[in-house]
Motif scaffolding. Structure first.
Motif, PDB file in Angstrom:
ATOM      1  N   LEU A   5       0.864  -1.188   0.000  1.00  0.00           N
ATOM      2  CA  LEU A   5       0.000   0.000   0.000  1.00  0.00           C
ATOM      3  C   LEU A   5       0.894   1.230   0.000  1.00  0.00           C
ATOM      4  O   LEU A   5       1.856   1.298   0.757  1.00  0.00           O
ATOM      5  N   ALA A   6       0.581   2.183  -0.871  1.00  0.00           N
ATOM      6  CA  ALA A   6       1.417   3.375  -0.992  1.00  0.00           C
ATOM      7  C   ALA A   6       0.541   4.564  -1.351  1.00  0.00           C
ATOM      8  O   ALA A   6      -0.597   4.403  -1.790  1.00  0.00           O
ATOM      9  N   PRO A   7       1.055   5.787  -1.185  1.00  0.00           N
ATOM     10  CA  PRO A   7       0.314   6.960  -1.655  1.00  0.00           C
ATOM     11  C   PRO A   7       0.125   6.889  -3.165  1.00  0.00           C
ATOM     12  O   PRO A   7       1.023   6.447  -3.888  1.00  0.00           O
ATOM     13  N   ARG A   8      -1.033   7.318  -3.606  1.00  0.00           N
ATOM     14  CA  ARG A   8      -1.336   7.297  -5.048  1.00  0.00           C
ATOM     15  C   ARG A   8      -0.540   8.396  -5.751  1.00  0.00           C
ATOM     16  O   ARG A   8      -0.465   9.524  -5.280  1.00  0.00           O
ATOM     17  N   ALA A   9       0.048   8.041  -6.875  1.00  0.00           N
ATOM     18  CA  ALA A   9       0.841   8.999  -7.648  1.00  0.00           C
ATOM     19  C   ALA A   9      -0.073   9.851  -8.520  1.00  0.00           C
ATOM     20  O   ALA A   9      -1.184   9.439  -8.857  1.00  0.00           O
ATOM     21  N   PRO A  10       0.381  11.052  -8.928  1.00  0.00           N
ATOM     22  CA  PRO A  10      -0.459  11.908  -9.771  1.00  0.00           C
ATOM     23  C   PRO A  10      -0.705  11.311 -11.153  1.00  0.00           C
ATOM     24  O   PRO A  10      -1.720  11.587 -11.768  1.00  0.00           O
ATOM     25  N   LEU A  11       0.224  10.481 -11.645  1.00  0.00           N
ATOM     26  CA  LEU A  11       0.080   9.895 -12.976  1.00  0.00           C
ATOM     27  C   LEU A  11      -0.065   8.378 -12.884  1.00  0.00           C
ATOM     28  O   LEU A  11       0.686   7.730 -12.143  1.00  0.00           O
ATOM     29  N   PRO A  12      -1.014   7.783 -13.633  1.00  0.00           N
ATOM     30  CA  PRO A  12      -1.200   6.331 -13.581  1.00  0.00           C
ATOM     31  C   PRO A  12       0.063   5.544 -13.917  1.00  0.00           C
ATOM     32  O   PRO A  12       0.310   4.492 -13.348  1.00  0.00           O
ATOM     33  N   GLN A  13       0.895   6.048 -14.837  1.00  0.00           N
ATOM     34  CA  GLN A  13       2.093   5.294 -15.206  1.00  0.00           C
ATOM     35  C   GLN A  13       3.069   5.191 -14.029  1.00  0.00           C
ATOM     36  O   GLN A  13       3.818   4.223 -13.919  1.00  0.00           O
ATOM     37  N   ARG A  63      -6.490   1.514  -7.469  1.00  0.00           N
ATOM     38  CA  ARG A  63      -6.342   2.849  -6.901  1.00  0.00           C
ATOM     39  C   ARG A  63      -7.697   3.324  -6.372  1.00  0.00           C
ATOM     40  O   ARG A  63      -8.728   3.073  -6.986  1.00  0.00           O
ATOM     41  N   ALA A  64      -7.653   4.040  -5.260  1.00  0.00           N
ATOM     42  CA  ALA A  64      -8.861   4.699  -4.742  1.00  0.00           C
ATOM     43  C   ALA A  64      -8.410   5.756  -3.752  1.00  0.00           C
ATOM     44  O   ALA A  64      -7.432   5.559  -3.023  1.00  0.00           O
ATOM     45  N   GLY A  65      -9.147   6.861  -3.729  1.00  0.00           N
ATOM     46  CA  GLY A  65      -8.774   7.940  -2.833  1.00  0.00           C
ATOM     47  C   GLY A  65      -7.339   8.351  -3.077  1.00  0.00           C
ATOM     48  O   GLY A  65      -6.921   8.550  -4.220  1.00  0.00           O
ATOM     49  N   ASP A  66      -6.556   8.400  -2.002  1.00  0.00           N
ATOM     50  CA  ASP A  66      -5.156   8.808  -2.141  1.00  0.00           C
ATOM     51  C   ASP A  66      -4.203   7.622  -2.041  1.00  0.00           C
ATOM     52  O   ASP A  66      -3.022   7.782  -1.775  1.00  0.00           O
TER      53      ASP A  66
END
Length: 199
Positions: A5-13, A63-66
């Motif tokens: 589990l990690a913070p979601r990045a601004p770009l999907p790649q 991905r969901a939320g942050d």
């Protein structure tokens, strides 16, 4: 099964790069990691990711939320999904996500418990559809998911299933504040999840 589990990045790649990093951390002795993401229907750069090397490794991402979650298996096929509890409470969601049996079960719950139950049912469906490789090319209302008294979700029915339903195991996990997560695998028993912290 290993989950990162990690913070979601601004770009999907960037999130997709987490797949390779997670595989390298789980099996560092097995050489370089190569992952392909290609749609089995149109050939586009989307769809279920597949590990080319090292062989025998399966991955799934959501991905969901942050948050972003990456699941890695060294044996069975897997599917993982996380969802925000608040996102599934929006108007009209039940009509496109759940069949009549599921909607009736949800409405039998106290109102305060419904959104969390919705998220559990939804992530279970998404995880199973990812496990099958079909994703949302299948109408999610075709799958019937329920939950036990212990709060564990179970796949009850899927008339068009390409999987042996008796072998589908679902396990929920804590995906962070306001999030629900479900891992789906094929096997005789529920998977043991090892949560790997972000490096």
């Amino acid at each position: 099964m290993y989950l990162v589990l990690a913070p979601r990045a601004p770009l999907p790649q960037t999130d997709r790069a987490q797949l390779a990093a997670a595989v390298a951390r789980v099996c560092p002795e097995r050489g370089p990691v190569s992952i392909e993401q290609r749609c089995e229907r149109c050939g586009g750069a989307h769809g279920r990711p597949r590990v080319l090397t090292p062989s025998g490794v399966r991955v799934s991402l959501s991905r969901a939320g942050d948050r972003v979650v990456v699941a890695v298996s060294l044996m069975e096929p897997i599917g993982v999904d996380i969802e925000s509890v608040s996102a599934v409470g929006r108007a009209g969601f039940d009509d496109v996500a759940f069949n009549g049996l599921e909607r009736a079960a949800l409405h039998a719950l106290p109102a305060r418990d419904r959104d969390r139950a919705r998220a559990l049912l939804w992530t279970s469906k998404e995880a199973v559809l990812k496990l099958s490789g079909e994703g949302l090319t299948v109408d999610p209302r075709e799958l019937t998911v329920a939950w036990t008294e212990a709060g564990v979700s179970v796949l009850l029915n899927w008339p068009g299933a390409t999987l042996d339903l008796g072998q589908v195991q679902l396990t929920s996990f804590d995906a962070g504040p306001g999030l629900v997560g479900t891992l789906a695998v094929l096997g005789a028993q529920a998977p043991r999840i090892v949560l790997r912290p972000q490096p």
